[in-house]
Each structure stands twice: as C-alpha cells, then as structure tokens.
Design a protein around this motif. Structure first.
Motif, PDB file in Angstrom:
ATOM      1  N   HIS A   1     112.070  73.922  37.007  1.00 27.85           N
ATOM      2  CA  HIS A   1     113.295  73.184  36.681  1.00 27.85           C
ATOM      3  C   HIS A   1     113.210  71.695  37.018  1.00 27.85           C
ATOM      4  N   LYS A   2     112.628  71.373  38.183  1.00 33.86           N
ATOM      5  CA  LYS A   2     112.647  69.956  38.590  1.00 33.86           C
ATOM      6  C   LYS A   2     111.901  69.080  37.577  1.00 33.86           C
TER       7      LYS A   2
ATOM      8  N   ILE B   1     113.568  66.345  34.868  1.00 36.73           N
ATOM      9  CA  ILE B   1     113.273  64.908  34.894  1.00 36.73           C
ATOM     10  C   ILE B   1     112.694  64.457  33.564  1.00 36.73           C
ATOM     11  N   THR B   2     111.787  65.261  33.006  1.00 40.58           N
ATOM     12  CA  THR B   2     111.203  64.920  31.696  1.00 40.58           C
ATOM     13  C   THR B   2     112.296  64.833  30.630  1.00 40.58           C
ATOM     14  N   ALA B   3     113.184  65.823  30.610  1.00 40.31           N
ATOM     15  CA  ALA B   3     114.232  65.850  29.576  1.00 40.31           C
ATOM     16  C   ALA B   3     115.212  64.691  29.768  1.00 40.31           C
ATOM     17  N   LEU B   4     115.597  64.428  31.016  1.00 44.48           N
ATOM     18  CA  LEU B   4     116.529  63.320  31.276  1.00 44.48           C
ATOM     19  C   LEU B   4     115.905  61.995  30.840  1.00 44.48           C
TER      20      LEU B   4
ATOM     21  N   ALA C   1     117.975  62.888  26.997  1.00 48.27           N
ATOM     22  CA  ALA C   1     118.844  64.054  26.780  1.00 48.27           C
ATOM     23  C   ALA C   1     119.653  64.373  28.039  1.00 48.27           C
ATOM     24  N   HIS C   2     120.830  64.948  27.846  1.00 42.06           N
ATOM     25  CA  HIS C   2     121.527  65.609  28.943  1.00 42.06           C
ATOM     26  C   HIS C   2     120.810  66.924  29.218  1.00 42.06           C
ATOM     27  N   VAL C   3     120.959  67.447  30.431  1.00 39.96           N
ATOM     28  CA  VAL C   3     120.300  68.707  30.781  1.00 39.96           C
ATOM     29  C   VAL C   3     121.338  69.722  31.255  1.00 39.96           C
ATOM     30  N   VAL C   4     121.238  70.928  30.714  1.00 40.88           N
ATOM     31  CA  VAL C   4     121.997  72.067  31.232  1.00 40.88           C
ATOM     32  C   VAL C   4     120.953  73.008  31.819  1.00 40.88           C
ATOM     33  N   CYS C   5     120.990  73.219  33.129  1.00 37.67           N
ATOM     34  CA  CYS C   5     119.929  73.973  33.796  1.00 37.67           C
ATOM     35  C   CYS C   5     120.471  75.274  34.375  1.00 37.67           C
TER      36      CYS C   5
ATOM     37  N   VAL D   1     116.354  64.750  41.136  1.00 39.58           N
ATOM     38  CA  VAL D   1     116.823  64.964  39.760  1.00 39.58           C
ATOM     39  C   VAL D   1     118.131  64.198  39.526  1.00 39.58           C
ATOM     40  N   LEU D   2     119.048  64.285  40.477  1.00 37.66           N
ATOM     41  CA  LEU D   2     120.338  63.600  40.298  1.00 37.66           C
ATOM     42  C   LEU D   2     120.154  62.077  40.278  1.00 37.66           C
TER      43      LEU D   2
END
Ligand SMILES: NC(=O)c1ccc[n+]([C@@H]2O[C@H](COP(=O)([O-])OP(=O)(O)OC[C@H]3O[C@@H](n4cnc5c(N)ncnc54)[C@H](O)[C@@H]3O)[C@@H](O)[C@H]2O)c1
Length: 374
Positions: A83-84, A88-91, A95-99, A113-114
């Motif tokens: 997930h981490k 970070i790659t997606a952000l 993109a927004h991320v829904v995890c 991440v935040l």
C-alpha cells in the motif's frame, strides 16, 4: 496539479482479488465514475475480473497502468505490504487514492503517505467501512453531543475464524513483512476503528499477544485494555480462532448501553440502545425519543463509504469523517503490539513524532518478549 476529468471520473483498480469486487460493484452503480483500467500480476484473476466488469485497460502492475492511462482515482485492493509504495506512486501521478485497510504497515509510513498527499494536493482515503451506515452515524452523534451521557466502560470483540488450510494458505498472510500483523491488524482493526470513531482519542493501552493455534509468524489472538482520553475503559479481545464468529462493540455510559453485534456489516437491527433505569424512571421500557434509530436505514459498507468519498472528491472538499483520520485505529493497533512487546502500558507519548515505535510495531516484537504460545 492536473484537474479532474470533466464528467465521469476515470478510475483504476489495483489488485483484482476478493475485496476488489466490492469496489467494482459500487462503482458500477455510480453514473459519474468509470473503471477504465485494472492492474494485477495474476493474468487469470485480472482478466476474469476485467471481463466481469467490462474494464478495457488490463495491466500487470500499477506502473504500466499509469504509463498508459490517465486516471483520476486509484483504488488499492492489494496486499497491505504494497500500500505505501503504490499510494505514493499513484498520488505523485496526480490521482486521488482510495486504499483498503490497513492503510500501511506503520505510523511512519502513514505520515509519509499523508505528507505526499498534502504536497501534491490529492486525497488519501482509507476504507474503514464500519464507520458507515445511518445507524452508526446516529449513535456517534448521540455520544459526541452528550445525549447518551459520559462513556464509562466498553467491550470490543473481534471473534472471527480463519482456517490454516485456506485463509492462511495465501502467501502474504500471517507474516510480519507482507501482512504487517496478525488478526489484530487484519481483522480487529475494523472494530477498533469503529470504537475510536465512537469514543475519540485514546490515552493508554495495556496488552498481550498470543499464538495459540495457527501456524503463523504473527499472533493469532490478542487482548488489551484501552483507556480513552474521555476516561472510558474498554476491554478488547481479537482472535482468528472463534468458530461462532461475532463482531461486538459495546459502550456503557452514565445514561445507557449502546451495542452493535454483527459479523461483517451492520444496519439498524444490529444496534441496541438500552437506557439506564434513571433515564426511564425505572418503569418505562422505552428510551428517549431522541435515541431512536433512523428509519431511513442504510447498512454499513463500501457503498456509503465510496459515495461519501466520491462526493467530496467531485466537490473538491476535504474527506468526510467516515474516510478521514486513518491514524487512530493504526495507533491503537501499534499501541497494542508495542505494549504486548514491551510488557508495559503504552501511552500517546510513546508514539510521539520521532518515536521508534512509529517505525513499525513489528520490529523485534518477539525479540523483546516471546509471545505466549499454548
Ligand atoms: N474492507 C474490508 O472489509 C476488507 C475485506 C477483505 C480484505 N480487505 C483488504 O483488502 C486488501 C486485499 O485483500 P484481498 O482479500 O482482496 O486479497 P486477495 O489476495 O484476494 O487479492 C489481492 C490481489 O492483489 C494482487 N496483487 C499482488 N501484488 C500486486 C501488485 N504488485 N500489483 C497489483 N496487484 C497485485 C494479487 O494478485 C491479488 O489478486 C488487503 O489490504 C485486505 O486487508 C478489506
């Protein structure tokens, strides 16, 4: 920062295993979202999933997907250890991320991440769906505004059953490096998250961890006593060894008892509010009218959670309470592992910025204090 797509949001699902179906089913009912691509290194699982939901883009991994597609939202339905880096790659791609829960494997990773999300102006929403549904919203308001009096004691039980032969046969489960923890992190975090949603910040945790039956690296059972900042004391039991499964959260206040009993999702029928004799005058069985659960009942689940998240993303607003603050339940999990490992109560101060406990509750947990086995 790139703007979101006009009209329908372009969505990618990463990881097309079990829980990804819950995401795809909700998104299929949202006329303003379109799943344009999926990524999973297992071609059979990925292609069957993409066929089922008519998703055109199919990739082995997130990097290949982002190289080829422009997406507004990336859903991470992958094993927790990924997930981490994937968030970070997606952000960073805009993109927004829904995890899916658990958000990441340590508080330090969550901080990181935040921080990236803040830097790039995108949201990182975590799926803790036990906070959702009309009944829990009602109960949370009654507790927050004092209608139910002062919380005194409580119970938080995750009594679930997970078999060696199938659940723990999945290679990433039961190992510190890939699952990040045992049933506490993987299962009990749902109930801890709901408890924290109802009672607010915690103050102190005193815990033990045990490996009683399953052949895993992690614990299979844990116990804890949590003292919340409001003074309430809650007894927590989390296990993967309970054949009659139940999820149970209970808070006793100065005015009554609030309980929710269910397994993987609750609605108004799962909740019970029992007034103290002082409230009813000792005779009348009914609770005050303001306690009555709403009749326009929507169960907890991915549907209300994703609806609230997508509503906020489209409006450019901060994440709603049901998808914000992923730190609290991860702090509780961290504090439980840390207390079990250190053999002493753990407070908020122990988890302050810079504390090595933020780096991961796993480091040397068994070196410090061997887990109790049978
Ligand atoms: N909210 C809930 O109620 C709920 C329920 C179940 C699982 N979960 C969470 O969802 C996540 C996934 O769990 P699951 O049960 O669906 O697991 P799963 O094993 O069924 O699915 C995970 C998928 O990720 C794929 N994958 C592995 N590496 C990948 C990579 N590098 N890139 C893309 N895909 C990759 C796997 O091939 C697999 O198909 C976990 O974090 C779990 O805790 C949440």
């Amino acid at each position: 920062m790139t703007e979101l797509s006009e009209g329908r949001l372009r969505v990618a699902l990463v990881g097309t295993g079990a829980i990804a179906h819950a995401h795809a089913q909700v998104l299929a009912r949202d006329p303003l979202a379109e799943v344009v691509a999926v990524a999973d290194p297992n071609p059979a699982v990925r292609d069957a999933f993409a066929d089922e939901y008519a998703v055109p883009g199919r990739y082995d991994g997130l990097d290949q997907l982002l190289d080829a597609e422009t997406v507004d939202v990336v859903h991470l339905c992958t094993p927790p250890g990924l997930h981490k880096d994937q968030a970070i790659t997606a952000l960073r791609s805009g993109a927004h991320v829904v995890c899916e829960k658990p958000p990441v494997l340590s508080l330090k990773d969550l901080d990181d991440v935040l921080e990236v999300a803040r830097e790039v102006g995108r949201e990182y929403a975590v799926v803790f769906q036990q906070r959702t549904g009309t009944a829990v919203g009602h109960v949370q308001r009654l507790l927050a505004d004092g209608t139910l009096g002062r919380p005194l004691v409580g119970v938080c039980h995750t009594l679930w059953y997970r078999r060696q032969e199938d659940y723990y046969a999945v290679p990433w489960r039961g190992k510190w490096a890939t699952e990040g923890g045992g049933p506490l992190l993987g299962l009990g975090i749902h109930q801890l998250d709901l408890l924290g949603f109802l009672l607010g910040e915690w103050a102190e945790v005193d815990a033990r961890a045990f490996r009683l039956d399953r052949d895993v690296e992690t614990e299979d059972t844990s116990t804890a006593v949590i003292r919340f900042a409001n003074g309430a004391i809650v007894s927590v039991l989390t296990t993967a060894l309970a054949p009659r499964q139940v999820s149970y959260v209970r808070v006793d206040t100065t005015l009554g008892t609030v309980e929710v009993e269910h397994l993987y999702g609750h609605d108004a029928r799962s909740w019970r509010l029992t007034p103290a004799p002082d409230v009813t005058g000792g005779e009348a069985p009914d609770a005050p009218e303001s306690w009555t659960l709403p009749t326009d009942d929507e169960p907890s689940g991915h549907a209300p959670l994703l609806r609230a998240v997508y509503g906020a993303l489209r409006a450019g607003e901060p994440l709603p309470a049901v998808a914000a603050d992923p730190h609290r339940s991860l702090e509780l999990v961290t504090a439980i592992y840390a207390s079990a490992s250190l053999g002493r109560p753990v407070t908020q101060a122990d988890l302050a910025a810079g504390s090595e406990l933020r780096d991961g509750f796993l480091h040397g947990i068994e070196d410090r204090r061997p887990m109790r086995t049978r």
